[in-house]
Design an enzyme around this catalytic site. Structure first.
Site, PDB file in Angstrom:
ATOM      1  CG  PHE A  62      42.711 -39.457  -8.154  1.00 44.22           C
ATOM      2  CD1 PHE A  62      41.426 -39.903  -8.363  1.00 44.22           C
ATOM      3  CD2 PHE A  62      43.742 -40.377  -8.187  1.00 44.22           C
ATOM      4  CE1 PHE A  62      41.156 -41.250  -8.602  1.00 44.22           C
ATOM      5  CE2 PHE A  62      43.492 -41.723  -8.415  1.00 44.22           C
ATOM      6  CZ  PHE A  62      42.197 -42.161  -8.632  1.00 44.22           C
ATOM      7  CB  VAL A  63      42.658 -39.924  -2.446  1.00 44.67           C
ATOM      8  CG1 VAL A  63      43.214 -40.987  -1.498  1.00 44.67           C
ATOM      9  CG2 VAL A  63      42.989 -38.536  -1.918  1.00 44.67           C
ATOM     10  CE  LYS A  76      41.406 -46.468   4.638  1.00 40.71           C
ATOM     11  NZ  LYS A  76      40.567 -47.425   5.383  1.00 40.71           N
ATOM     12  N   GLY A  77      40.940 -39.599   5.377  1.00 38.14           N
ATOM     13  CA  GLY A  77      41.304 -38.235   5.728  1.00 38.14           C
ATOM     14  C   GLY A  77      42.343 -37.617   4.822  1.00 38.14           C
ATOM     15  CG  PHE A  78      45.189 -40.050   3.184  1.00 38.09           C
ATOM     16  CD1 PHE A  78      45.904 -39.664   4.304  1.00 38.09           C
ATOM     17  CD2 PHE A  78      45.014 -41.403   2.958  1.00 38.09           C
ATOM     18  CE1 PHE A  78      46.440 -40.590   5.171  1.00 38.09           C
ATOM     19  CE2 PHE A  78      45.552 -42.348   3.812  1.00 38.09           C
ATOM     20  CZ  PHE A  78      46.269 -41.949   4.924  1.00 38.09           C
ATOM     21  CG  ASN A 106      31.576 -38.198  -6.441  1.00 30.80           C
ATOM     22  OD1 ASN A 106      31.237 -38.819  -5.436  1.00 30.80           O
ATOM     23  ND2 ASN A 106      32.825 -38.143  -6.859  1.00 30.80           N
ATOM     24  CB  VAL A 107      25.500 -37.985  -3.746  1.00 32.38           C
ATOM     25  CG1 VAL A 107      24.542 -37.602  -4.856  1.00 32.38           C
ATOM     26  CG2 VAL A 107      25.614 -39.504  -3.660  1.00 32.38           C
ATOM     27  CE1 TYR A 148      35.969 -31.839  -2.367  1.00 30.10           C
ATOM     28  CE2 TYR A 148      34.214 -32.207  -3.960  1.00 30.10           C
ATOM     29  CZ  TYR A 148      35.542 -32.313  -3.588  1.00 30.10           C
ATOM     30  OH  TYR A 148      36.433 -32.878  -4.446  1.00 30.10           O
TER      31      TYR A 148
END
Length: 239
Positions: free
Chosen positions: A165-166, A173-175, A203-204, A210
């Site tokens: 989770f971010v 942002k790449g995190f 969650n397309v 991924y």
């Protein structure tokens, strides 16, 4: 709850510690991925409930700070070393490098991963006061929780990512990629065979993300789960 879906849909800017000549200087943001400790439980708890809300599963989330503390960091005289049981990586951010200059108490167990970014305009975090790190003058932005599993086909252990989770203001942002990469790098370092997780079929954006990372979406597999009353019935019948 398996929540490895709440992260950005596409990689963010390339991390950098130096900027090319004539490059417009943005607002620096320093990042660190480190092992979580028991003192991080309040933030982990809030992140898990944010994740549950994102996945529209808040009504299934009953985790408390107390239950997380007793299971993730039990009072055991011989605790399992990191990566051999439940392990949490925490993502911390700061506008300066100062909070990350001193070694973290867990650095000997896992050297923290640090990178710097530049963003223009700067990222606005309306909940920064709720996620201020208890150990450093930094902000907690996300986490990944994983643990070992085993593949009989490979005859090798691996890692299963339960939660990734971010927080919303830090997505794209790449995190998220940093957190997945940290787990994958640790698995490869230990000679493990693979890293696995699940993603919700609606969650397309996460699925596309991924796939861009090189992950194979296993369309022929379905999750089977025993929990709640169905699980307890087996104990009652065995008694």
């Amino acid at each position: 709850m398996a929540g490895a879906a709440a992260l950005p849909p596409a990689p963010g800017p390339t991390p950098t510690t130096t900027l090319p000549e004539n490059h417009p200087i943005g607002h620096p943001l320093f990042t660190r991925i480190r092992l979580a400790t028991k003192s991080d439980i309040p933030h982990i708890h809030k992140l898990i409930h944010n994740l549950a809300a994102f996945e529209r599963l808040g009504h299934h989330c009953s985790a408390t700070e107390s239950s997380l503390s007793s299971t993730l960091f039990p009072n055991n005289p011989n605790p399992s070393p990191p990566f051999h049981s439940f392990t949490v990586f925490l993502l911390e951010l700061s506008p300066t490098s100062t909070p990350f200059l001193s070694p973290h108490p867990t650095s000997s167990l896992f050297p923290p991963i640090s990178k710097s970014f530049n963003f223009d305009p700067p990222i606005s975090d309306p909940e920064s006061h709720l996620f201020k790190s208890s150990e450093t003058d930094s902000i907690v932005a996300g986490f990944v929780l994983f643990f070992p599993n085993y593949s009989t086909f490979l005859a090798k252990p691996g890692f299963y990512i339960e939660d990734l989770f971010v927080r919303e203001c830090y997505r794209s942002k790449g995190f998220g990629k940093m957190l997945v990469a940290a787990v994958a790098a640790q698995a490869a370092k230990m000679g493990y065979g693979r890293v696995e997780w699940v993603v919700l079929d609606w969650n397309v954006k996460a699925i596309k993300f991924y796939e861009e990372m090189g992950a194979q979406i296993m369309k022929d597999w379905k999750i089977c789960r025993l929990s709640g009353h169905a699980l307890q019935a087996y104990y009652a019948n065995a008694a």
